[in-house]
Structure formats: structure tokens, C-alpha cells
Design a protein around this motif. Structure first.
Motif, PDB file in Angstrom:
ATOM      1  N   TYR A   1       7.585 -11.906  -9.815  1.00  0.00           N
ATOM      2  CA  TYR A   1       6.588 -11.090  -9.130  1.00  0.00           C
ATOM      3  C   TYR A   1       5.720 -10.367 -10.158  1.00  0.00           C
ATOM      4  CZ  TYR A   1       9.062 -11.674  -4.689  1.00  0.00           C
ATOM      5  OH  TYR A   1       9.624 -12.193  -3.553  1.00  0.00           O
ATOM      6  N   GLN A   2       4.448 -10.221  -9.860  1.00  0.00           N
ATOM      7  CA  GLN A   2       3.555  -9.445 -10.714  1.00  0.00           C
ATOM      8  C   GLN A   2       2.282  -9.107  -9.941  1.00  0.00           C
ATOM      9  OE1 GLN A   2       2.705 -11.879 -14.138  1.00  0.00           O
ATOM     10  NE2 GLN A   2       1.267 -13.173 -13.046  1.00  0.00           N
ATOM     11  N   LEU A   3       1.509  -8.185 -10.496  1.00  0.00           N
ATOM     12  CA  LEU A   3       0.241  -7.830  -9.877  1.00  0.00           C
ATOM     13  C   LEU A   3      -0.690  -9.029  -9.850  1.00  0.00           C
ATOM     14  CD1 LEU A   3      -0.510  -4.310 -11.412  1.00  0.00           C
ATOM     15  CD2 LEU A   3      -0.175  -4.811  -8.987  1.00  0.00           C
ATOM     16  N   ALA A   4      -1.391  -9.194  -8.748  1.00  0.00           N
ATOM     17  CA  ALA A   4      -2.367 -10.279  -8.643  1.00  0.00           C
ATOM     18  C   ALA A   4      -3.767  -9.821  -9.012  1.00  0.00           C
ATOM     19  CB  ALA A   4      -2.366 -10.843  -7.220  1.00  0.00           C
ATOM     20  N   SER A   5      -3.991  -8.509  -9.015  1.00  0.00           N
ATOM     21  CA  SER A   5      -5.300  -7.964  -9.346  1.00  0.00           C
ATOM     22  C   SER A   5      -5.137  -6.488  -9.686  1.00  0.00           C
ATOM     23  CB  SER A   5      -6.276  -8.144  -8.172  1.00  0.00           C
ATOM     24  OG  SER A   5      -5.797  -7.468  -7.025  1.00  0.00           O
ATOM     25  N   LEU A   6      -6.238  -5.874 -10.086  1.00  0.00           N
ATOM     26  CA  LEU A   6      -6.206  -4.447 -10.394  1.00  0.00           C
ATOM     27  C   LEU A   6      -5.831  -3.631  -9.155  1.00  0.00           C
ATOM     28  CD1 LEU A   6      -9.350  -3.687 -12.602  1.00  0.00           C
ATOM     29  CD2 LEU A   6      -6.977  -3.121 -13.160  1.00  0.00           C
ATOM     30  N   PRO A   7      -5.012  -2.587  -9.316  1.00  0.00           N
ATOM     31  CA  PRO A   7      -4.786  -1.675  -8.191  1.00  0.00           C
ATOM     32  C   PRO A   7      -6.105  -1.046  -7.748  1.00  0.00           C
ATOM     33  CG  PRO A   7      -3.185  -1.293  -9.949  1.00  0.00           C
ATOM     34  CD  PRO A   7      -4.219  -2.231 -10.502  1.00  0.00           C
ATOM     35  N   PHE A   8      -6.170  -0.694  -6.478  1.00  0.00           N
ATOM     36  CA  PHE A   8      -7.379  -0.041  -5.987  1.00  0.00           C
ATOM     37  C   PHE A   8      -6.983   1.108  -5.072  1.00  0.00           C
ATOM     38  CE2 PHE A   8      -7.331  -1.508  -1.596  1.00  0.00           C
ATOM     39  CZ  PHE A   8      -6.504  -2.624  -1.675  1.00  0.00           C
ATOM     40  N   ALA A   9      -7.845   2.068  -4.963  1.00  0.00           N
ATOM     41  CA  ALA A   9      -7.534   3.267  -4.196  1.00  0.00           C
ATOM     42  C   ALA A   9      -8.555   3.476  -3.093  1.00  0.00           C
ATOM     43  CB  ALA A   9      -7.510   4.494  -5.108  1.00  0.00           C
ATOM     44  N   SER A  10      -8.063   3.916  -1.954  1.00  0.00           N
ATOM     45  CA  SER A  10      -8.917   4.422  -0.888  1.00  0.00           C
ATOM     46  C   SER A  10      -8.581   5.898  -0.734  1.00  0.00           C
ATOM     47  CB  SER A  10      -8.649   3.665   0.419  1.00  0.00           C
ATOM     48  OG  SER A  10      -7.428   4.086   0.974  1.00  0.00           O
TER      49      SER A  10
ATOM     50  N   SER B   1      -6.734   7.070   1.537  1.00  0.00           N
ATOM     51  CA  SER B   1      -5.445   7.255   2.194  1.00  0.00           C
ATOM     52  C   SER B   1      -4.304   6.473   1.569  1.00  0.00           C
ATOM     53  CB  SER B   1      -5.550   6.862   3.674  1.00  0.00           C
ATOM     54  OG  SER B   1      -5.980   5.508   3.792  1.00  0.00           O
ATOM     55  N   PHE B   2      -4.599   5.490   0.719  1.00  0.00           N
ATOM     56  CA  PHE B   2      -3.501   4.752   0.096  1.00  0.00           C
ATOM     57  C   PHE B   2      -3.940   4.120  -1.214  1.00  0.00           C
ATOM     58  CE2 PHE B   2      -5.560   1.517   2.728  1.00  0.00           C
ATOM     59  CZ  PHE B   2      -5.631   0.439   1.868  1.00  0.00           C
ATOM     60  N   LEU B   3      -2.953   3.857  -2.050  1.00  0.00           N
ATOM     61  CA  LEU B   3      -3.142   3.102  -3.283  1.00  0.00           C
ATOM     62  C   LEU B   3      -2.652   1.687  -3.034  1.00  0.00           C
ATOM     63  CD1 LEU B   3      -3.839   3.205  -6.379  1.00  0.00           C
ATOM     64  CD2 LEU B   3      -1.397   3.565  -6.753  1.00  0.00           C
ATOM     65  N   GLY B   4      -3.520   0.696  -3.232  1.00  0.00           N
ATOM     66  CA  GLY B   4      -3.173  -0.684  -2.938  1.00  0.00           C
ATOM     67  C   GLY B   4      -2.736  -1.442  -4.172  1.00  0.00           C
ATOM     68  N   LEU B   5      -1.646  -2.183  -4.029  1.00  0.00           N
ATOM     69  CA  LEU B   5      -1.119  -3.025  -5.102  1.00  0.00           C
ATOM     70  C   LEU B   5      -0.987  -4.434  -4.559  1.00  0.00           C
ATOM     71  CD1 LEU B   5       1.753  -0.623  -6.205  1.00  0.00           C
ATOM     72  CD2 LEU B   5      -0.473  -0.842  -7.303  1.00  0.00           C
ATOM     73  N   ASP B   6      -1.783  -5.348  -5.065  1.00  0.00           N
ATOM     74  CA  ASP B   6      -1.755  -6.731  -4.598  1.00  0.00           C
ATOM     75  C   ASP B   6      -0.805  -7.515  -5.496  1.00  0.00           C
ATOM     76  OD1 ASP B   6      -2.317  -9.039  -3.244  1.00  0.00           O
ATOM     77  OD2 ASP B   6      -4.174  -9.456  -4.323  1.00  0.00           O
ATOM     78  N   LEU B   7       0.252  -8.052  -4.895  1.00  0.00           N
ATOM     79  CA  LEU B   7       1.276  -8.752  -5.655  1.00  0.00           C
ATOM     80  C   LEU B   7       1.280 -10.239  -5.329  1.00  0.00           C
ATOM     81  CD1 LEU B   7       4.301  -6.309  -5.221  1.00  0.00           C
ATOM     82  CD2 LEU B   7       2.535  -6.301  -6.979  1.00  0.00           C
ATOM     83  N   ASP B   8       1.834 -10.989  -6.238  1.00  0.00           N
ATOM     84  CA  ASP B   8       2.033 -12.420  -6.025  1.00  0.00           C
ATOM     85  C   ASP B   8       3.328 -12.791  -6.723  1.00  0.00           C
ATOM     86  OD1 ASP B   8       1.541 -14.949  -5.098  1.00  0.00           O
ATOM     87  OD2 ASP B   8       0.262 -15.516  -6.773  1.00  0.00           O
ATOM     88  N   GLY B   9       3.826 -13.979  -6.451  1.00  0.00           N
ATOM     89  CA  GLY B   9       5.062 -14.405  -7.079  1.00  0.00           C
ATOM     90  C   GLY B   9       4.975 -15.846  -7.535  1.00  0.00           C
ATOM     91  N   ALA B  10       5.361 -16.099  -8.786  1.00  0.00           N
ATOM     92  CA  ALA B  10       5.451 -17.464  -9.312  1.00  0.00           C
ATOM     93  C   ALA B  10       6.853 -17.985  -9.038  1.00  0.00           C
ATOM     94  CB  ALA B  10       5.149 -17.482 -10.811  1.00  0.00           C
ATOM     95  N   VAL B  11       6.951 -19.070  -8.277  1.00  0.00           N
ATOM     96  CA  VAL B  11       8.236 -19.639  -7.875  1.00  0.00           C
ATOM     97  C   VAL B  11       8.578 -20.779  -8.834  1.00  0.00           C
ATOM     98  CG1 VAL B  11       9.533 -20.674  -5.985  1.00  0.00           C
ATOM     99  CG2 VAL B  11       7.700 -19.045  -5.485  1.00  0.00           C
TER     100      VAL B  11
ATOM    101  N   ALA C   1       0.860  -1.175   0.000  1.00  0.00           N
ATOM    102  CA  ALA C   1       0.000   0.000   0.000  1.00  0.00           C
ATOM    103  C   ALA C   1       0.893   1.221   0.000  1.00  0.00           C
ATOM    104  CB  ALA C   1      -0.902   0.000   1.230  1.00  0.00           C
ATOM    105  N   VAL C   2       0.627   2.130  -0.883  1.00  0.00           N
ATOM    106  CA  VAL C   2       1.479   3.303  -1.063  1.00  0.00           C
ATOM    107  C   VAL C   2       0.710   4.540  -0.644  1.00  0.00           C
ATOM    108  CG1 VAL C   2       2.886   4.578  -2.695  1.00  0.00           C
ATOM    109  CG2 VAL C   2       2.584   2.120  -2.988  1.00  0.00           C
ATOM    110  N   SER C   3       1.305   5.349   0.225  1.00  0.00           N
ATOM    111  CA  SER C   3       0.644   6.558   0.711  1.00  0.00           C
ATOM    112  C   SER C   3       0.636   7.623  -0.381  1.00  0.00           C
ATOM    113  CB  SER C   3       1.381   7.090   1.939  1.00  0.00           C
ATOM    114  OG  SER C   3       2.660   7.573   1.567  1.00  0.00           O
ATOM    115  N   PRO C   4      -0.268   8.632  -0.270  1.00  0.00           N
ATOM    116  CA  PRO C   4      -0.302   9.702  -1.270  1.00  0.00           C
ATOM    117  C   PRO C   4       1.046  10.412  -1.410  1.00  0.00           C
ATOM    118  CG  PRO C   4      -2.270   9.768   0.092  1.00  0.00           C
ATOM    119  CD  PRO C   4      -1.365   8.754   0.704  1.00  0.00           C
ATOM    120  N   GLY C   5       1.717  10.646  -0.274  1.00  0.00           N
ATOM    121  CA  GLY C   5       3.004  11.325  -0.345  1.00  0.00           C
ATOM    122  C   GLY C   5       4.043  10.509  -1.097  1.00  0.00           C
TER     123      GLY C   5
END
Length: 450
Positions: free
Chosen positions: A218-227, A229-239, A29-33
Motif C-alpha cells: 500500500y502507498q499514496l497514489a497522489s498528493l494529500p489534499f485538504a478541504s 472538513s477533511f484531509l484526503g489520502l488517496d491510496l493504492d496497492g501493488a499486488v 478521508a480523515v476528519s479534523p478531530g
């Protein structure tokens, strides 16, 4: 307060209160700043906006003139410089981000007023706002769409070489720039935003080697979403093993906790960690002679086994020393509980005698189920797991010499495994689990919760 069932390890630049939800996967999750700094660096500091505005050419400006004013013609009007650019970001819940760019555009061209031709310099303040949202998620990538782009002009300053400025020039310039600049600037912003999207996705969609054992994609697991207070990035990794296939794990989407003014929140799925453990912990069977000179615990185990040997077993009383072979049974599994992580694994412990006149004699075949304590840390952008001895459960699989009671072997076997096997596993885990460089935000002053 009801405690939530935990799904993973969470580590972040800052603190979260115990009442907040724990991530169920590798997410950030990334803050606005932080998002503002990332975009400002990519768009302004790296000169991307200046580069794509550099070739901006405006249509000729023609003025009819009036009863007291001469006709005006401004040609060859082009951008000379972008001065004092500033970027700001506001998060729009459920949409994405609102991007605002304020700058002073320095334009230059030729001006013909009546019969007088001279150079004209125009300085105009612009404020461009646009809503940016992500769409069309597919295979870890998203498409960025720029919507509702609006360009508002501020103060306009005009300078003629002669210093003579007619009222008609000022009116014509203001009218024409208001009509033409938005249609020219918004497409440039759209191009820049899409280029930045590709650049930033590169930090999220990355293949990182895990020593020589394999890779994590590593790559995004779903679309980014915003609240708000933060921008959410859901990640996953193929091993993936080197030269092999992908190690499967549960990649269900994750939920994110509120960010509370912190830069970045990351989490790791328990299933993902288990896939990485399977990749890293690939230790071949270990065989050694059971003597105190090799391992002190081996000598103690030998003495304990000697008391269990049947008196009628002549083969057991030979001069050949006992040998031990340790073989991992299956893959290790990490289990996550509140403020606690353990690794469980099973080891086959074969105690045997090498006879010169025949096949080996299996004195004991034991199965040891270990629960090892896990210490989690971050070092050099890697998640490092360190194991220490916990508990050991011992069971008898078979014995060629008729041993049936192994109740007194538990402590000696535990010590042997702690002395021989745990250091090998820690050596395999020592390279750490490489983490993605999400948006170029470094993992510093990291706090870890389980």
C-alpha cells in the motif's frame, strides 16, 4: 437524482447520504478531530516535542541598566520542562493543515544584577502556529514543508531566589525572549513535523502479507489534499505474488466524498479487488469419481448424463464410473453494482471415463459461467469476501460420444459446482484482504456500501 456509476467498495466509520459520490479507489478521508488526535499522540503524548526541546539553550540576556537600575546579565538559560502542551488543527483548503501548539515553557539560568548573583526561573506561555503542506510527490512519498511559522509569547513569570525582582530584569527578559524564542522554536517544530511525517507515511507505505500467496504494498497514489472538513489520502496497492511479478490493475487517482464528521473513509478500486482475487483464488484442478457417496449432486449429474449417452456407444456402458475434473478458466472477476457485488468466473467441467484398455474417453467437456453473490464484511482489519451460489450458464465445448443436447444438465451442474467448488473458493478467500492501518485509526463500527 441521477445515480452515479460505481467504481468500488466503500467502507467507513459512519454514514454517508445516498446523494454523495462513491469512491473510485482505495482512499481515506480523515476528519479534523481525528487528525488532531493523531498528531497530538505523535507529537505530544509520545514525548517527541519534549525530546527535541530538551536541549534548547537560549542566548545570554544582557541589560544595560538605567539611572536607577543595575546592569543585568542572565546566562546559561535553558529549558527545564514543557508543561501543559496542547495541540490543535485547522484544515486549510487547498493547502494542508494549520498546526497550533500551546505550551508553558519552564526555563532556568543564572542572573547577575549588579553584584548579586542568583538562580532565575522563568515561566513563559507560548503559542506556535505553522502551516503544514505536502509537496514533491514521488513513488508514494511526499515532502512536508512548514511555512509561516509564528511564535507568540503570552504571560511571562520570573522568579529570583531572593524574591527581589527589579523592573530592569522583567523588561530585559520580555524583550530578549520575544526576539529570540521564535527563531529557536520554529526550527524544532519543523524537525518534529518531518519526523512525524515519516512515522505516519509508514502506516500508508506498508507491505502487508496476504497469507502465503503474496503481498500488498500500500502507498499514496497522489498528493494529500485538504478541504475545509477533511484531509484526503488517496491510496493504492501493488499486488505481488510470492516469487513472482506484480499483478497489474488500473491505478487511476480517486475522488473522495465529503466526510461529514466521520473519522475515516476508505474505498477499494474494483480493479484492485480483481488483482487480489487473482492472487488468492489459485485452485488447482479438482478430480473426483462421480458417485453419490462422494457428492449427492454428482450422482444426480451421472444419472442425467446416462440418459444422454448414445445407445450405440459400447465404451459408455462399461463398469468404470464417470469421473469429473473441474478446472478454473482464467481469473475470477468481481463486478460492483449499486448495493450489489458479484464474482464471475468460468469453469471447465470435464466428464470422462477411465478405460483400462486405452486412453480416457471424454464424455463431455462443458463450460460453466458462474455468477456468485458476494457478502462483504470487515473482520480483524481485513476485508472479507464470502461467496454464495447465484446463476450458472452452461455451454457444450465438445463430446467424444456425440452428445449435443445438454439442456437438462444445467441444474445438476450448478448443484455440483455449489457443493464442490464454491467452498474451495471461500476457503481461499477466508483469510481476507489485509487493510493498511491508516494513521493508526482502527476500523471499528464500520459500515459498508457498494
Amino acid at each position: 437524482m441521477t445515480m452515479l456509476k460505481l467504481f468500488g467498495i466503500i467502507f467507513f466509520c459512519g454514514l454517508l447520504s445516498p446523494s454523495q459520490e462513491i469512491l473510485s479507489g482505495l482512499s481515506c478521508a480523515v476528519s479534523p478531530g481525528a487528525m488532531q488526535k493523531v498528531l497530538s499522540d505523535a507529537i505530544l503524548q509520545n514525548g517527541l516535542l519534549q525530546q527535541h526541546l530538551q536541549g534548547l539553550v537560549l542566548p545570554n540576556i544582557m541589560g544595560e541598566g538605567g539611572l536607577l537600575n543595575s546592569p543585568t546579565s542572565i546566562t546559561g538559560l535553558h529549558l527545564v520542562q514543557v508543561r501543559l502542551p496542547k495541540l490543535s488543527v485547522v484544515l486549510l483548503p487547498g493547502i494542508g493543515i494549520k498546526l497550533s501548539i500551546a505550551a508553558k515553557l519552564e526555563l532556568s539560568g543564572n542572573c547577575l544584577v549588579g553584584l548579586l548573583s542568583e538562580l532565575i526561573d522563568i515561566s513563559v506561555d507560548v503559542n506556535i502556529t505553522a502551516n503544514i503542506k505536502c509537496t514533491n510527490f514521488e513513488s508514494g512519498t511526499v515532502q512536508v514543508v512548514t511555512e509561516d511559522c509564528l511564535c507568540i509569547l503570552g504571560a511571562i513569570r520570573i522568579k529570583l531566589l531572593s524574591g527581589l525582582l527589579s523592573l530592569s530584569v522583567n523588561e530585559v527578559v520580555l524583550k530578549q525572549l520575544t526576539a529570540t524564542l521564535p527563531a529557536l522554536l520554529c526550527p524544532v517544530v519543523d524537525i518534529v513535523v518531518n519526523l512525524v511525517n515519516i512515522q505516519l507515511l509508514g502506516t500508508l507505505n506498508a507491505v502487508i502479507p496476504v497469507g502465503t500467496a503474496g503481498t500488498i504494498h500500500y502507498q499514496l497514489a497522489s498528493l494529500p489534499f485538504a478541504s475545509g472538513s477533511f484531509l484526503g489520502l488517496d491510496l493504492d496497492g501493488a499486488v505481488k505474488q510470492v516469487g513472482g511479478s506484480i499483478i497489474p490493475h488500473d491505478s487511476s487517482p480517486s475522488a473522495l466524498p465529503p466526510l461529514l464528521d466521520r473519522l475515516l473513509v476508505l474505498g477499494l478500486r474494483q480493479s484492485f479487488l480483481n488483482a487480489v482475487l487473482s492472487l488468492l483464488v489459485q485452485i488447482p484442478p479438482q478430480t473426483f469419481t462421480c458417485t453419490p457417496e462422494i457428492f449427492s449432486s454428482a450422482g444426480n449429474l451421472q444419472k442425467a448424463i446416462a440418459t444422454l449417452l448414445p445407445t450405440g456407444c459400447s465404451a459408455c456402458r462399461g463398469t468404470s464410473p464417470l469421473s469429473i475434473r473441474l478446472t478454473l478458466s482464467g481469473s475470477p472477476l468481481i463486478l460492483l453494482e449499486y448495493k450489489r457485488a458479484t464474482v464471475e468466473l468460468s469453469v471447465l467441467v470435464q466428464v470422462f471415463i477411465r478405460r483400462s484398455d486405452g486412453p480416457i474417453l471424454n464424455v463431455l467437456l462443458l463450460k460453466a459461467d458462474l455468477s456468485l453473490n458476494v457478502h462483504v464484511s470487515i473482520a480483524g482489519g481485513r476485508l472479507v469476501l464470502g461467496l454464495s451460489p447465484g446463476s450458472t450458464s452452461l455451454s457444450l465445448e465438445s463430446s467424444d460420444v456425440g452428445i449435443s443436447n445438454i439442456s437438462n444438465l444445467g441444474p445438476h451442474c450448478s448443484s455440483l459446482l455449489a457443493e464442490t467448488l464454491v467452498p474451495l473458493i471461500n476457503g481461499a478467500l477466508g483469510i481476507g484482504i489485509p487493510l493498511p492501518n491508516v494513521l493508526g485509526i482502527p476500523l471499528i463500527k464500520v459500515d459498508i456500501q457498494i
